[in-house]
Design an enzyme around this catalytic site. Sequence first.
Site, PDB file in Angstrom:
ATOM      1  N   CYS A  88     -22.324  -3.818  30.802  1.00  0.00           N
ATOM      2  CA  CYS A  88     -23.417  -4.421  31.540  1.00  0.00           C
ATOM      3  C   CYS A  88     -22.965  -5.854  31.794  1.00  0.00           C
ATOM      4  O   CYS A  88     -22.723  -6.602  30.848  1.00  0.00           O
ATOM      5  CB  CYS A  88     -24.698  -4.427  30.691  1.00  0.00           C
ATOM      6  SG  CYS A  88     -25.901  -5.632  31.275  1.00  0.00           S
ATOM      7  N   GLU A 120      -2.015  11.469  -9.891  1.00  0.00           N
ATOM      8  CA  GLU A 120      -3.206  10.789 -10.422  1.00  0.00           C
ATOM      9  C   GLU A 120      -4.286  10.755  -9.355  1.00  0.00           C
ATOM     10  O   GLU A 120      -3.966  10.740  -8.173  1.00  0.00           O
ATOM     11  CB  GLU A 120      -2.881   9.322 -10.760  1.00  0.00           C
ATOM     12  CG  GLU A 120      -1.730   9.125 -11.681  1.00  0.00           C
ATOM     13  CD  GLU A 120      -1.291   7.652 -11.734  1.00  0.00           C
ATOM     14  OE1 GLU A 120      -2.010   6.767 -11.224  1.00  0.00           O
ATOM     15  OE2 GLU A 120      -0.218   7.409 -12.299  1.00  0.00           O
ATOM     16  N   SER A 162       0.867  -1.180   0.000  1.00  0.00           N
ATOM     17  CA  SER A 162       0.000   0.000   0.000  1.00  0.00           C
ATOM     18  C   SER A 162       0.902   1.227   0.000  1.00  0.00           C
ATOM     19  O   SER A 162       2.124   1.106   0.137  1.00  0.00           O
ATOM     20  CB  SER A 162      -0.916  -0.010   1.210  1.00  0.00           C
ATOM     21  OG  SER A 162      -0.132   0.072   2.369  1.00  0.00           O
ATOM     22  N   LEU A 163       0.302   2.400  -0.156  1.00  0.00           N
ATOM     23  CA  LEU A 163       1.109   3.613  -0.239  1.00  0.00           C
ATOM     24  C   LEU A 163       1.267   4.264   1.125  1.00  0.00           C
ATOM     25  O   LEU A 163       0.343   4.242   1.942  1.00  0.00           O
ATOM     26  CB  LEU A 163       0.438   4.607  -1.185  1.00  0.00           C
ATOM     27  CG  LEU A 163       0.501   4.279  -2.671  1.00  0.00           C
ATOM     28  CD1 LEU A 163      -0.441   5.193  -3.435  1.00  0.00           C
ATOM     29  CD2 LEU A 163       1.919   4.409  -3.209  1.00  0.00           C
ATOM     30  N   TYR A 195      -3.677   1.296 -13.186  1.00  0.00           N
ATOM     31  CA  TYR A 195      -2.685   2.314 -12.830  1.00  0.00           C
ATOM     32  C   TYR A 195      -1.236   1.833 -12.850  1.00  0.00           C
ATOM     33  O   TYR A 195      -0.324   2.606 -12.654  1.00  0.00           O
ATOM     34  CB  TYR A 195      -2.996   2.960 -11.471  1.00  0.00           C
ATOM     35  CG  TYR A 195      -3.099   1.992 -10.308  1.00  0.00           C
ATOM     36  CD1 TYR A 195      -1.978   1.368  -9.787  1.00  0.00           C
ATOM     37  CD2 TYR A 195      -4.326   1.719  -9.731  1.00  0.00           C
ATOM     38  CE1 TYR A 195      -2.069   0.489  -8.733  1.00  0.00           C
ATOM     39  CE2 TYR A 195      -4.427   0.844  -8.658  1.00  0.00           C
ATOM     40  CZ  TYR A 195      -3.296   0.235  -8.169  1.00  0.00           C
ATOM     41  OH  TYR A 195      -3.394  -0.642  -7.123  1.00  0.00           O
ATOM     42  N   LYS A 199      -6.814   9.059  -6.824  1.00  0.00           N
ATOM     43  CA  LYS A 199      -6.788   7.778  -6.107  1.00  0.00           C
ATOM     44  C   LYS A 199      -8.225   7.262  -6.058  1.00  0.00           C
ATOM     45  O   LYS A 199      -9.044   7.728  -5.257  1.00  0.00           O
ATOM     46  CB  LYS A 199      -6.228   8.004  -4.696  1.00  0.00           C
ATOM     47  CG  LYS A 199      -5.987   6.750  -3.920  1.00  0.00           C
ATOM     48  CD  LYS A 199      -5.130   7.087  -2.702  1.00  0.00           C
ATOM     49  CE  LYS A 199      -4.852   5.879  -1.848  1.00  0.00           C
ATOM     50  NZ  LYS A 199      -6.043   5.260  -1.301  1.00  0.00           N
ATOM     51  N   CYS A 237     -27.218  -0.625  33.499  1.00  0.00           N
ATOM     52  CA  CYS A 237     -27.545  -0.912  32.098  1.00  0.00           C
ATOM     53  C   CYS A 237     -28.921  -0.317  31.766  1.00  0.00           C
ATOM     54  O   CYS A 237     -29.895  -0.581  32.481  1.00  0.00           O
ATOM     55  CB  CYS A 237     -27.555  -2.431  31.889  1.00  0.00           C
ATOM     56  SG  CYS A 237     -28.186  -2.896  30.280  1.00  0.00           S
ATOM     57  N   ASP A 252     -11.463   5.173  -5.387  1.00  0.00           N
ATOM     58  CA  ASP A 252     -11.859   4.468  -4.176  1.00  0.00           C
ATOM     59  C   ASP A 252     -12.663   3.211  -4.499  1.00  0.00           C
ATOM     60  O   ASP A 252     -13.883   3.236  -4.589  1.00  0.00           O
ATOM     61  CB  ASP A 252     -12.690   5.426  -3.312  1.00  0.00           C
ATOM     62  CG  ASP A 252     -12.842   4.915  -1.898  1.00  0.00           C
ATOM     63  OD1 ASP A 252     -12.130   3.961  -1.538  1.00  0.00           O
ATOM     64  OD2 ASP A 252     -13.675   5.465  -1.160  1.00  0.00           O
ATOM     65  N   ARG A 305      -6.435  -8.140  -3.443  1.00  0.00           N
ATOM     66  CA  ARG A 305      -5.189  -7.865  -2.726  1.00  0.00           C
ATOM     67  C   ARG A 305      -4.914  -8.941  -1.664  1.00  0.00           C
ATOM     68  O   ARG A 305      -3.776  -9.302  -1.429  1.00  0.00           O
ATOM     69  CB  ARG A 305      -5.276  -6.488  -2.054  1.00  0.00           C
ATOM     70  CG  ARG A 305      -4.048  -6.136  -1.284  1.00  0.00           C
ATOM     71  CD  ARG A 305      -4.109  -4.724  -0.715  1.00  0.00           C
ATOM     72  NE  ARG A 305      -2.880  -4.443  -0.014  1.00  0.00           N
ATOM     73  CZ  ARG A 305      -2.610  -4.837   1.224  1.00  0.00           C
ATOM     74  NH1 ARG A 305      -3.513  -5.523   1.896  1.00  0.00           N
ATOM     75  NH2 ARG A 305      -1.465  -4.562   1.788  1.00  0.00           N
ATOM     76  N   GLU A 345      -7.877  -0.902 -10.071  1.00  0.00           N
ATOM     77  CA  GLU A 345      -8.919  -0.752  -9.065  1.00  0.00           C
ATOM     78  C   GLU A 345     -10.244  -1.138  -9.713  1.00  0.00           C
ATOM     79  O   GLU A 345     -10.513  -0.729 -10.851  1.00  0.00           O
ATOM     80  CB  GLU A 345      -8.927   0.733  -8.651  1.00  0.00           C
ATOM     81  CG  GLU A 345      -9.554   1.031  -7.354  1.00  0.00           C
ATOM     82  CD  GLU A 345      -8.630   0.808  -6.141  1.00  0.00           C
ATOM     83  OE1 GLU A 345      -7.486   0.345  -6.299  1.00  0.00           O
ATOM     84  OE2 GLU A 345      -9.107   1.068  -5.032  1.00  0.00           O
ATOM     85  N   LYS A 400      -4.467  12.245   1.046  1.00  0.00           N
ATOM     86  CA  LYS A 400      -5.882  11.931   1.315  1.00  0.00           C
ATOM     87  C   LYS A 400      -6.665  13.221   1.465  1.00  0.00           C
ATOM     88  O   LYS A 400      -6.202  14.133   2.152  1.00  0.00           O
ATOM     89  CB  LYS A 400      -5.970  11.131   2.623  1.00  0.00           C
ATOM     90  CG  LYS A 400      -5.477   9.708   2.479  1.00  0.00           C
ATOM     91  CD  LYS A 400      -6.635   8.833   2.690  1.00  0.00           C
ATOM     92  CE  LYS A 400      -6.396   7.388   2.708  1.00  0.00           C
ATOM     93  NZ  LYS A 400      -7.604   6.629   2.932  1.00  0.00           N
ATOM     94  N   CYS A 449     -31.446  -3.547  31.134  1.00  0.00           N
ATOM     95  CA  CYS A 449     -31.876  -4.503  32.161  1.00  0.00           C
ATOM     96  C   CYS A 449     -31.709  -3.969  33.577  1.00  0.00           C
ATOM     97  O   CYS A 449     -32.089  -4.631  34.539  1.00  0.00           O
ATOM     98  CB  CYS A 449     -31.142  -5.828  31.997  1.00  0.00           C
ATOM     99  SG  CYS A 449     -29.391  -5.705  32.363  1.00  0.00           S
ATOM    100  N   CYS A 460     -29.039 -10.046  29.804  1.00  0.00           N
ATOM    101  CA  CYS A 460     -29.597  -8.764  29.352  1.00  0.00           C
ATOM    102  C   CYS A 460     -30.190  -8.950  27.941  1.00  0.00           C
ATOM    103  O   CYS A 460     -29.506  -9.459  27.046  1.00  0.00           O
ATOM    104  CB  CYS A 460     -28.475  -7.724  29.331  1.00  0.00           C
ATOM    105  SG  CYS A 460     -28.943  -6.187  28.523  1.00  0.00           S
TER     106      CYS A 460
HETATM  107  S1  IVH Z   1      -0.419   3.220  -7.018  1.00  0.00           S
HETATM  108  C1  IVH Z   1       1.712   0.260  -3.665  1.00  0.00           C
HETATM  109  N1  IVH Z   1      -2.297   4.631  -8.148  1.00  0.00           N
HETATM  110  O1  IVH Z   1      -4.858   3.017  -3.538  1.00  0.00           O
HETATM  111  C2  IVH Z   1       0.430   0.451  -4.319  1.00  0.00           C
HETATM  112  N2  IVH Z   1      -2.909   3.233  -6.349  1.00  0.00           N
HETATM  113  O2  IVH Z   1      -2.377   2.215  -1.140  1.00  0.00           O
HETATM  114  C3  IVH Z   1       0.624   1.372  -5.451  1.00  0.00           C
HETATM  115  N3  IVH Z   1      -5.294   3.236  -5.811  1.00  0.00           N
HETATM  116  O3  IVH Z   1      -5.338   0.058  -2.675  1.00  0.00           O
HETATM  117  C4  IVH Z   1      -0.597   1.961  -5.836  1.00  0.00           C
HETATM  118  N4  IVH Z   1      -5.906   4.663  -7.364  1.00  0.00           N
HETATM  119  O4  IVH Z   1      -5.344   0.023  -5.257  1.00  0.00           O
HETATM  120  C5  IVH Z   1      -1.998   3.749  -7.194  1.00  0.00           C
HETATM  121  N5  IVH Z   1      -3.853   5.924  -9.243  1.00  0.00           N
HETATM  122  C6  IVH Z   1      -3.570   5.041  -8.328  1.00  0.00           C
HETATM  123  C7  IVH Z   1      -4.555   4.499  -7.470  1.00  0.00           C
HETATM  124  C8  IVH Z   1      -4.174   3.600  -6.484  1.00  0.00           C
HETATM  125  C9  IVH Z   1      -6.317   3.895  -6.373  1.00  0.00           C
HETATM  126  C10 IVH Z   1      -5.399   2.346  -4.636  1.00  0.00           C
HETATM  127  C11 IVH Z   1      -4.607   1.071  -4.707  1.00  0.00           C
HETATM  128  C12 IVH Z   1      -4.289   0.773  -3.263  1.00  0.00           C
HETATM  129  C13 IVH Z   1      -4.267   2.114  -2.625  1.00  0.00           C
HETATM  130  C14 IVH Z   1      -2.839   2.578  -2.376  1.00  0.00           C
END
Ligand code: IVH
Length: 697
Positions: free
Chosen positions: A432, A125, A82-83, A232, A127, A416, A129, A148, A184, A322, A419, A437
């Site tokens: 409780c 880019e 993950s990032l 991506y 991100k 509680c 969801d 994953r 994604e 974020k 009861c 209960c």
């Molecule tokens: S690069 C090491 N680019 O965001 C992972 N991730 O922790 C490199 N995600 O669940 C990810 N859009 O699936 C990357 N443009 C984007 C993304 C992206 C969504 C998600 C990815 C992962 C989380 C990153």
Amino acid sequence: MGGEPKAEVELEQLAEQIRYHEAAYRAGAPEIPDSAFDDLVERYQELADELGIDAADRVDAKPGEDHTAGFETVEHRVPMLSLEKLSPNRRDSNGEPMPIADQLSAWFRRRLKELEVETLPLIIEPKVDGISVSLSYVDGALERALTRGDGQSGDVITKQVIQLGTVPLRLEGVHEGELEIRGELYWPLAEFARFNATLDKPLINPRNGCAGMMKRKDPEGIEETGIRSFFYQVAWDSGVALPKTQGDMLQWLADRGGDVYLSEIFCTDSDEEALRYCDEYQARREGLGFDIDGMVIKIDDLQMYARLGATGHHPHWGIAYKFPPERKPTKLLDIQVSVGKSGKLTPVAILEPVFVSGTTVRRASLHNFVELERKDVRIGDTVLIEKAGEIIPQVVEVDKSKRKRGARRYVPPTECPTCGTEAVSEEIFVYCPNPACPDQIRERLRHFASRQAMDIDGLGEVLVDQVVDKLGVRSPDDLFRLEVDALASLDRMGQKSAERVVAGLEAAKSRGLARVLNGLAIRHVGETMAEDLAAYFKTADALLDFAARYVAEDEEAIETVAPAKSTQRGAIEGLARKTADSIFAELDSPAVRKVFEGLADVGVDLSVKTADVREVAEVAGKTFVLTGTLPTLKRTEATKLIKEAGGKVSGSVSKKTDYVVAGAEAGSKLEKAQALGVTVIDEEALLAFLAPLQKPA
Ligand code: IVH
């Protein structure tokens, strides 16, 4: 809590909250937004580092998982990490809050230094969801799709992805070589709203809905959802000529039929401009037609990636930004108390309805009474509500400037509300203590039947409420005594659905001791602890005998699980003395004993499910850490074999590790083992230990 230093008390409280919210998340019912969970973990990590807590004892040692029972799992060719995140809560070495701009600049400067360059191209880019997916293409054709999972191996969802019809089954113009593409799967908002309108029970949000859909065992109908994919990254390749920058790679993927948001990317070589783009992008969020939860800032030179490397969790070539969650003010009309499955009393805010992140919010969890006091929340206050694009709203803070004279302090209940039993406090929580209960009974039965516990097909929450209210069910064993006729008489039930529930109950009888233990909602016994207890004690009888000895302060019993010497490890990994006291006292209580008797009576299997645990002297009770790539065994296979032989597998090396099993390209874990003097073995030596397993028992 006695004389424990403040930081340690806070750490323990954080650990408790993390475990709780992780379990709620895994159960598909998160109570706080992801951002709030991340904050808890972050504060925990800071404090644990400060206190020098042993890695093996940390609650953050195990990364989150999304494995689902019944799905084949396959190891990822390259782990799905993950990032790293830019966080509003980070502090510098002096404890001062660190602005996001400084964090990004520090990250960028580190990268320049590592690569010994003056400038670096960046690409930003959105991100998206959704849920991460790894797609393997062989000779241009989609061969496999994996979730994953735990990052090392994922669940196979190829059938589901093919049925979806929106992921390219062929990469245009690619006829040879192999590629592992990361992307994604996400649910565009309009498609989600359209599909949701057709359901009796609407899905909570697009992301969770998408995760649920892609884990449907029967893929029939998935094509009607409109779920899409977004590519991506190419994480692994062989025999395919690929571009050298991320920007060109995205174009290359788009040219081959992959969905890529080329119009949304931005390139710069300034970290300040990158951040400005991220901040400004928020205004474009609404118009995108799908949820994004932030931006990703990446180095736009793929040849640098190998040199930059990664930690066990994050690659060094990218970082996530974020978005701050939407916050809305509203009036706190009242505070009510809800009773959970283990009796925990939770304050709930009753709010003047307010529209936040897509839904009208009327209630919000206030977590616990300590939190309530810390935030100084009073009835009549103007409070700020946040959902962070997630599910369950929460009160983040009070706008004290708007406090009116009449705002009333809330006094935590001494009994509680359901009861009337006198409430007891344990650490930051109030409980409780009455297992009879009515609210506890209902919540416990809902949990017992749920997917993560006994997984009783057809017995959802609404039906549990009915069997409690109308058929007098009080205890888990009563469920197994339900008959088709009685069930068929309930609202929205017929003969067929009643038969399905009875068949579901019959099937659930053989889930084994770990599931039963998890299902009983014993405080501190979640999925992992239930598995560990079941693996060690093997049968409910042995476990209950032990609990009786423990409660009677039998020294040998106490020493087995909670050795007095801190250098010695107890038989159950991660079980501290205080927790052991609570677990065994509850197991030894007349109420829990009665449930076990009842379950045995109705024929529920109360023995460990892994019938093939055969202890092997060299391995039993020992802790192993696996690192690097082993020549023949996959990590999951090695783990399974060690566990079958009675050993434990931990994710990190500490003084308590007995053996580190090192394969090719073993990294920091091997170094740490050498520094600590832990015995390092190879796969061959491990297999030699395990040889007795191959012989018939
Ligand atoms: S690069 C090491 N680019 O965001 C992972 N991730 O922790 C490199 N995600 O669940 C990810 N859009 O699936 C990357 N443009 C984007 C993304 C992206 C969504 C998600 C990815 C992962 C989380 C990153």
